[in-house]
Design an enzyme around this catalytic site. Structure first.
Site, PDB file in Angstrom:
ATOM      1  N   ASP A   1      -0.627   0.452  -5.279  1.00 50.03           N
ATOM      2  CA  ASP A   1      -1.661   1.215  -4.582  1.00 50.03           C
ATOM      3  C   ASP A   1      -2.948   1.119  -5.375  1.00 50.03           C
ATOM      4  OD1 ASP A   1      -1.477   3.206  -2.077  1.00 50.03           O
ATOM      5  OD2 ASP A   1      -3.095   3.845  -3.406  1.00 50.03           O
TER       6      ASP A   1
ATOM      7  N   CYS B   1      -0.609   3.295  11.079  1.00 47.01           N
ATOM      8  CA  CYS B   1      -0.372   4.522  11.852  1.00 47.01           C
ATOM      9  C   CYS B   1      -1.550   4.726  12.807  1.00 47.01           C
ATOM     10  CB  CYS B   1      -0.147   5.726  10.948  1.00 47.01           C
ATOM     11  SG  CYS B   1      -1.420   5.993   9.703  1.00 47.01           S
TER      12      CYS B   1
ATOM     13  N   ALA C   1       1.414   4.396  -1.541  1.00 44.60           N
ATOM     14  CA  ALA C   1       1.298   5.860  -1.567  1.00 44.60           C
ATOM     15  C   ALA C   1       1.429   6.455  -0.155  1.00 44.60           C
ATOM     16  CB  ALA C   1      -0.042   6.261  -2.172  1.00 44.60           C
TER      17      ALA C   1
ATOM     18  N   ASP D   1      -5.732  -3.559  -6.315  1.00 43.64           N
ATOM     19  CA  ASP D   1      -6.241  -3.775  -4.959  1.00 43.64           C
ATOM     20  C   ASP D   1      -5.383  -4.855  -4.286  1.00 43.64           C
ATOM     21  OD1 ASP D   1      -7.638  -4.401  -2.660  1.00 43.64           O
ATOM     22  OD2 ASP D   1      -9.588  -4.538  -3.645  1.00 43.64           O
TER      23      ASP D   1
ATOM     24  N   CYS E   1       0.891  -1.173   0.000  1.00 44.95           N
ATOM     25  CA  CYS E   1       0.000   0.000   0.000  1.00 44.95           C
ATOM     26  C   CYS E   1       0.921   1.212   0.000  1.00 44.95           C
ATOM     27  CB  CYS E   1      -0.922  -0.008   1.211  1.00 44.95           C
ATOM     28  SG  CYS E   1      -2.007  -1.464   1.309  1.00 44.95           S
TER      29      CYS E   1
ATOM     30  N   ASP F   1       1.729  -1.633   4.740  1.00 43.84           N
ATOM     31  CA  ASP F   1       1.312  -0.472   5.534  1.00 43.84           C
ATOM     32  C   ASP F   1      -0.188  -0.342   5.330  1.00 43.84           C
ATOM     33  OD1 ASP F   1       1.101   1.845   6.939  1.00 43.84           O
ATOM     34  OD2 ASP F   1       2.426   3.035   5.675  1.00 43.84           O
TER      35      ASP F   1
ATOM     36  N   GLY G   1       4.611   7.078  -1.076  1.00 41.51           N
ATOM     37  CA  GLY G   1       5.877   6.619  -1.609  1.00 41.51           C
ATOM     38  C   GLY G   1       7.101   6.821  -0.739  1.00 41.51           C
TER      39      GLY G   1
END
Length: 435
Positions: free
Chosen positions: A274, A372, A253, A300, A251, A319, A255
């Protein structure tokens, strides 16, 4: 013709209240519509109103007989309250400019309400503070559902998390050590008059004492450094690819982690995936600026049958999409955009992507699961459930990284909590696939 800066700010806040976009998507378009000298004020008004919205909404509710029927009116009230409570704009100027913004938006009928609410807020500020101080949403400046979740997950650390989430974030850089050493770049910053300190865990991280525009950073356009929080920098360190390995950033982006992996090990064969093409454009821009290359795939991550060529990867960085509750200080609109019911759906999606990604990994390979978020529902609980159902998966997360302790040990993985002068909130688990 340039537009009224407060009217533009109100449009953005209204869109947030209606969940019709994020600051990251709405602000760049709005900045083009106001005078260049007003752009810093536009950002301050939008970010500040979003950051303090949970508190300002309670104040507004106390002062309004009924909720406004127009979201733009609610947005203007929040905007005015933010200026009165948290900026140095003179009170009379904040009120009159906000009322004028209502007129420029065609809301002449609402000017009396907006003016009355703001003047009452100014008159009764101390009384309102006393009445609301016992409300956890008011004191934490977090929506009630999120305040409750954080307190349940981190009872002894919740107040620190709230403080960090409500603070302005530090500006942290990642040095491209293919081009320059951290010590030499610190010297360049000093020669430019910029004070900075090396990050404690990331060997390539630097935190500036005061944030600056990227244009003020020596060598930014040449790719000497990138802006990336220290906690995010630990992903590449933890994955630790070897020369020539086939690596997937699942995933990818915008970058930053893809670039870091290539800076750390330039000979890897990296695929950056992405789901959105416009987000991949950001990955491409970052790679180009840093002079790096990767295979970009718009697809996906949870449906590899649509894009995967059957060649397994040595290492995978996942991520995963998450609530972003660990990066609220950088994205305060999360307080308005996220809902309690989102968390279970995100956890379901995270588990789905993790299971799909595992099949792409070679026996003996490693996968880093990252979010995150600070919520265990999206973190250790997802990974614990995955390991329980996956016979060839095991937790191999180190307690030391770069020779240093680096977070809160969890049943599986490590949790980093947001720190006022340190990194963002991140969760990491390093998973190994049996031979």
């Amino acid at each position: 013709m340039s537009r009224d800066v407060r009217a533009e700010a109100a449009r953005i806040i209204a869109a947030l209240l209606e969940e019709q976009g994020s600051l990251a998507r709405l602000l760049p378009k709005a900045e083009d519509k106001v005078e260049e000298r007003d752009r810093a004020l536009l950002r301050e008004l939008c970010y500040g109103s979003a950051r303090y919205a949970p508190r300002l909404q309670l104040i507004a509710a106390k002062l309004l007989r009924r909720k406004p029927g127009d979201t733009l009116v609610s947005a203007l009230i929040l905007l005015g309250l933010y200026q009165l409570e948290y900026t140095r704009i003179p009170d009379h100027a904040a009120i009159s400019a906000t009322v004028n913004a209502a007129r420029s938006l065609g809301l002449d009928r609402a000017t009396g309400v907006i003016n009355g609410v703001l003047r009452n807020a100014l008159r009764n500020s101390e009384q309102l503070q006393r009445k609301l101080s016992g409300n956890p949403q008011f004191s934490s400046i977090h929506p009630a559902w999120l305040q409750q979740r954080i307190k349940a997950a981190w009872p002894d650390r919740a107040s620190g998390i709230f403080r960090a989430n409500n603070a302005n974030p530090p500006m942290t850089l990642r040095v491209n050590t293919c081009k320059i050493s951290r010590a030499d770049y610190l010297q360049q910053l000093a020669e430019t008059g910029l004070s900075a300190e090396p990050c404690p865990v990331s060997p390539v991280g630097i935190t500036l004492v005061e944030p600056v525009s990227v244009g003020a950073l020596p060598g930014f356009t040449e790719g000497l450094v990138s802006v990336q929080d220290e906690s995010a920098q630990l992903a590449a360190l933890l994955l630790n690819p070897l020369p020539g390995e086939k690596v997937l950033d699942a995933c990818a982006a915008p970058g930053g982690k893809s670039c870091h992996l290539l800076e750390q090990q330039p000979t890897i064969e990296l695929s950056a995936l992405d789901i959105e093409e416009n987000r991949l454009d950001r990955v491409r821009e970052n790679l180009d600026r840093c002079g790096l290359s990767a295979q970009l795939i718009c697809a996906d991550a949870s449906a590899p049958e649509a894009w995967w060529d059957g060649q397994q990867f040595d290492r995978i960085l996942l991520d995963a999409p998450c609530s972003a509750t660990g990066v609220i200080r950088r994205n305060p609109d999360i307080k308005l955009l996220r809902r309690d019911e989102d968390i279970a759906e995100l956890a379901r999606l995270q588990g789905e992507i993790l299971r799909s990604s595992w099949g792409l990994l070679k026996p003996g390979g490693s996968l880093v699961y990252a979010t995150c978020s600070v919520l265990p529902t999206e973190n250790s609980e997802v990974v614990t459930a995955f390991i329980a159902e996956t016979v060839d998966a095991s937790d191999n997360t180190p307690e030391l990284l770069n020779g240093k302790s680096w977070g809160e040990k969890q049943p599986v993985g490590i949790q980093l909590l947001p720190q006022n002068s340190g990194g963002d909130g991140f969760y990491y688990a390093l998973l190994s696939k049996a031979e």
